[in-house]
Design an enzyme around this catalytic site. Structure first.
Site, PDB file in Angstrom:
ATOM      1  N   THR A  13       0.854  -1.375   0.130  1.00 49.90           N
ATOM      2  CA  THR A  13      -0.059   0.049   0.026  1.00 49.90           C
ATOM      3  C   THR A  13       0.797   1.299  -0.034  1.00 49.90           C
ATOM      4  O   THR A  13       0.663   2.160  -0.626  1.00 49.90           O
ATOM      5  CB  THR A  13      -0.978   0.146   1.258  1.00 49.90           C
ATOM      6  OG1 THR A  13      -1.690  -1.157   1.242  1.00 49.90           O
ATOM      7  CG2 THR A  13      -1.776   1.370   1.103  1.00 49.90           C
ATOM      8  N   VAL A  14       1.805   1.104   0.855  1.00 47.92           N
ATOM      9  CA  VAL A  14       2.855   2.395   1.007  1.00 47.92           C
ATOM     10  C   VAL A  14       3.424   2.674  -0.396  1.00 47.92           C
ATOM     11  O   VAL A  14       3.393   3.864  -1.129  1.00 47.92           O
ATOM     12  CB  VAL A  14       3.538   2.434   2.183  1.00 47.92           C
ATOM     13  CG1 VAL A  14       4.500   3.661   2.217  1.00 47.92           C
ATOM     14  CG2 VAL A  14       2.593   2.465   3.470  1.00 47.92           C
ATOM     15  N   LYS A 100      10.738   2.010  11.153  1.00 44.41           N
ATOM     16  CA  LYS A 100      10.882   2.126  12.553  1.00 44.41           C
ATOM     17  C   LYS A 100      11.898   1.183  13.096  1.00 44.41           C
ATOM     18  O   LYS A 100      12.573   1.203  13.936  1.00 44.41           O
ATOM     19  CB  LYS A 100       9.879   2.707  13.248  1.00 44.41           C
ATOM     20  CG  LYS A 100       8.568   1.665  13.537  1.00 44.41           C
ATOM     21  CD  LYS A 100       7.683   2.027  12.416  1.00 44.41           C
ATOM     22  CE  LYS A 100       6.684   1.055  12.499  1.00 44.41           C
ATOM     23  NZ  LYS A 100       5.339   1.179  11.394  1.00 44.41           N
ATOM     24  N   GLU A 122      11.156  10.878   8.235  1.00 47.33           N
ATOM     25  CA  GLU A 122      10.123  11.600   8.737  1.00 47.33           C
ATOM     26  C   GLU A 122       8.991  10.634   9.044  1.00 47.33           C
ATOM     27  O   GLU A 122       8.450  10.824   9.983  1.00 47.33           O
ATOM     28  CB  GLU A 122       9.696  12.703   7.914  1.00 47.33           C
ATOM     29  CG  GLU A 122       8.772  13.607   8.428  1.00 47.33           C
ATOM     30  CD  GLU A 122       8.878  14.024   9.841  1.00 47.33           C
ATOM     31  OE1 GLU A 122       8.349  13.774  10.949  1.00 47.33           O
ATOM     32  OE2 GLU A 122       9.768  14.974  10.001  1.00 47.33           O
ATOM     33  N   GLY A 179      -8.048  -4.748   8.806  1.00 40.84           N
ATOM     34  CA  GLY A 179      -6.650  -4.619   8.245  1.00 40.84           C
ATOM     35  C   GLY A 179      -5.839  -3.892   9.251  1.00 40.84           C
ATOM     36  O   GLY A 179      -4.685  -3.292   8.969  1.00 40.84           O
ATOM     37  N   LYS A 197       9.157   3.326  17.719  1.00 44.93           N
ATOM     38  CA  LYS A 197       9.222   4.945  17.481  1.00 44.93           C
ATOM     39  C   LYS A 197       9.704   5.700  18.628  1.00 44.93           C
ATOM     40  O   LYS A 197      10.434   6.822  18.352  1.00 44.93           O
ATOM     41  CB  LYS A 197       7.541   5.067  17.142  1.00 44.93           C
ATOM     42  CG  LYS A 197       7.031   4.463  16.033  1.00 44.93           C
ATOM     43  CD  LYS A 197       5.430   4.601  15.912  1.00 44.93           C
ATOM     44  CE  LYS A 197       4.915   3.716  14.803  1.00 44.93           C
ATOM     45  NZ  LYS A 197       3.558   3.844  14.645  1.00 44.93           N
TER      46      LYS A 197
END
Length: 325
Positions: A13-14, A100, A122, A179, A197
């Site tokens: 997806t990303v 991360k 970022e 999901g 994170k």
């Protein structure tokens, strides 16, 4: 017009949204005099149907990396992306990532490249909500005191559903069906994603070599509906909170205490209001005072917006995110 060649690792997806956003922002690249050319996209299955711009090379090999001036990593995982990226970084080229877990657990390998300004990340903490940029630049002028943050959307969803009367198991099952949570969901509900994170953030305000193992982690798995209801009756809410502050004892990493754990917070707390259904952070500095960051912390296009923003920084000549020295 200068041409910069980009490689993309991963087309979930990303990765797909990164490719589409690069195409959508072509006019911005044109304005700064850069033609962004995608050399290739690394995937597991070249035959899988994907929603990406036409004409992009999709391959299950990494041979296109030699052509690339910058690589965008959207694979996830730790060992496989490091295996691919390490030789690339050694050639003094730049990497953009939202990973991360990789940053938190393989910092011993990656730190020198971050110090050289070749790592842009970022998107690794709050996706499209910028916190790494401010923490690595303007906030360094202020003496860091403390931060508290809600950084995992899956836990946010589960706790919100429990507030509406659902048992933990039911809320988790719904999160998985939608999901939001992986199967098994331990990385999210166990607090480890949040700990990754927090580790990344700690390197900008506490210790540039802050280790993942220094974070004390407790997840939300043992919270009951009775716990949630008792909190509500007392005007409070449970949140999975990442916290970094000075240690009151000699314990902690370099005098800092990092924890991830469920916390009962007043309903008026910023993490319960600004972060009602989003990621949020309260950052405290002696000179800057208390600052609140809140916004989307997950999702394909939300994450892609930060990664393409990092690409713009790279193209404009800004260095990556440099930790404390």
């Amino acid at each position: 017009m200068k041409t910069v060649t980009v490689g993309v690792l991963g087309s979930g997806t990303v990765g797909q949204d990164v490719l589409n956003l690069i195409e959508r922002r072509k006019h911005i690249f044109d304005d700064i005099g850069v033609n962004v050319e995608v050399a290739g996209v690394l995937v597991r299955d070249v035959n899988k149907k994907r929603n990406i711009p036409s004409g992009i090379r999709v391959t299950d090999t990494c041979d296109f990396l030699q052509e690339c001036g910058v690589v965008i990593e959207a694979m996830g995982g730790i060992d496989r992306p490091l295996e691919i990226l390490h030789p690339y970084l050694r050639s003094h080229r730049s990497v953009i990532t939202a990973n991360k877990a990789l940053l938190a657990e393989r910092w011993d390998v990656l730190r020198e490249y971050a110090l050289d300004g070749n790592l842009y990340y970022e998107a690794s903490v709050m996706a499209g909500t910028p916190v790494i940029g401010p923490m690595s630049t303007v906030l360094r002028a202020s003496t860091f005191v403390r931060l508290q943050a809600v950084l995992n959307g899956t836990c946010n969803y589960i706790l919100t559903q429990m507030e509406q009367g659902k048992e933990y198991a039911q809320a988790l099952a719904e999160a998985q069906a939608l999901g939001y949570a992986e199967d098994p969901p331990t990385l999210d509900v166990g607090g480890f994603d949040t700990a990754h994170k927090l580790t990344v953030m700690a390197r900008f305000c506490a210790d540039g070599n802050f280790p993942y193992r220094a974070v004390d982690v407790t997840g939300i798995e043992h919270l009951t509906l009775a716990d949630i209801q008792d909190a509500r009756q007392n005007g409070e809410k449970y949140k999975l909170v990442a916290e970094l502050e000075r240690s009151a004892s000699s314990q902690g990493q370099g005098g800092w205490k990092a924890t991830v754990a469920p916390r009962r917070l007043p309903e008026t707390h910023a993490l319960c209001t600004a972060g009602a259904s989003r990621n949020a952070m309260v950052y405290e500095g002696e000179e800057c005072g208390s600052l609140i960051f809140a916004g989307g912390g997950a999702g394909g296009m939300v994450t892609a917006s930060a990664m393409v923003g990092d690409l713009l920084d790279y193209l404009l000549g800004f260095p990556g995110h440099v930790p404390l020295h």
